[in-house]
Design a protein around this motif. Sequence first.
Motif, short mmCIF file in Angstrom:
data_model
loop_
_atom_site.label_atom_id
_atom_site.label_comp_id
_atom_site.label_asym_id
_atom_site.label_seq_id
_atom_site.Cartn_x
_atom_site.Cartn_y
_atom_site.Cartn_z
N TRP A 1 -7.72 -0.84 0.91
CA TRP A 1 -6.88 0.00 0.06
C TRP A 1 -7.68 0.66 -1.05
CZ3 TRP A 1 -3.26 0.50 3.21
CH2 TRP A 1 -2.79 -0.59 3.96
N HIS B 1 -4.94 6.01 -1.44
CA HIS B 1 -4.14 4.89 -1.95
C HIS B 1 -3.67 5.19 -3.38
CE1 HIS B 1 -2.76 0.84 -2.67
NE2 HIS B 1 -3.56 0.74 -3.71
N ALA C 1 0.83 -1.19 0.00
CA ALA C 1 0.00 0.00 0.00
C ALA C 1 0.86 1.24 0.00
CB ALA C 1 -0.91 0.00 1.21
N ILE D 1 0.10 5.04 0.63
CA ILE D 1 -0.90 6.00 1.08
C ILE D 1 -0.28 7.40 1.05
CG2 ILE D 1 -2.31 6.76 3.04
CD1 ILE D 1 -3.34 4.21 1.75
#
Length: 180
Positions: free
Chosen positions: A155, A161, A2, A4
């Motif tokens: 996600w 994301h 992920a 972010i």
Amino acid sequence: MADIDESLEFIPLRIAVLAVSDSRSMAQDTSGDTLVSLIEAAGHVVGARKIVTDDRPLIRDTLQAWVDDEAVDVVISTGGTGLTGRDVTVEAHRDVYEKEIEAFATMFTIVSMKSVGTSAVQSRATGGIAKSTYLFALPGSNGACKDAWNEILVWQLDHRHKPCNFVQMIPRLEEHKRLA
């Protein structure tokens, strides 16, 4: 996995949870409880929750009502995605979809393989879009709900994301209607 973008503010979505079961009551709906906990822990809002029996028209009508409700952004159902004669959740979802997200089933199978091995082949998890609402049908086990949420949905339902996510597409899901 992920990425972010912490410079962006989190946008909570309103998510409806539907359990499909002939035998569970709300008090016994552990997979629904699991989803509610995960949704709320991620910062989203559970906008509705319901249990219905394995009845295709009833499932379809519940999904459609939530799709028609502008206060619902996402619907996640649990149960009824298997291979038995009573498993009709996938068909009910497809009755409502305008577009199916085929890669969701593929990704769910890949994720499930890590947990249940080749038994992942028995799931018919699916995802799709109707109007500007995302819909996902997950198996009825707590583990499957956790896997789908923790490895995919948490996600894709977070607009921070990167490189892309489902949330950033919400304003564009019905752009064809504005252009017509």
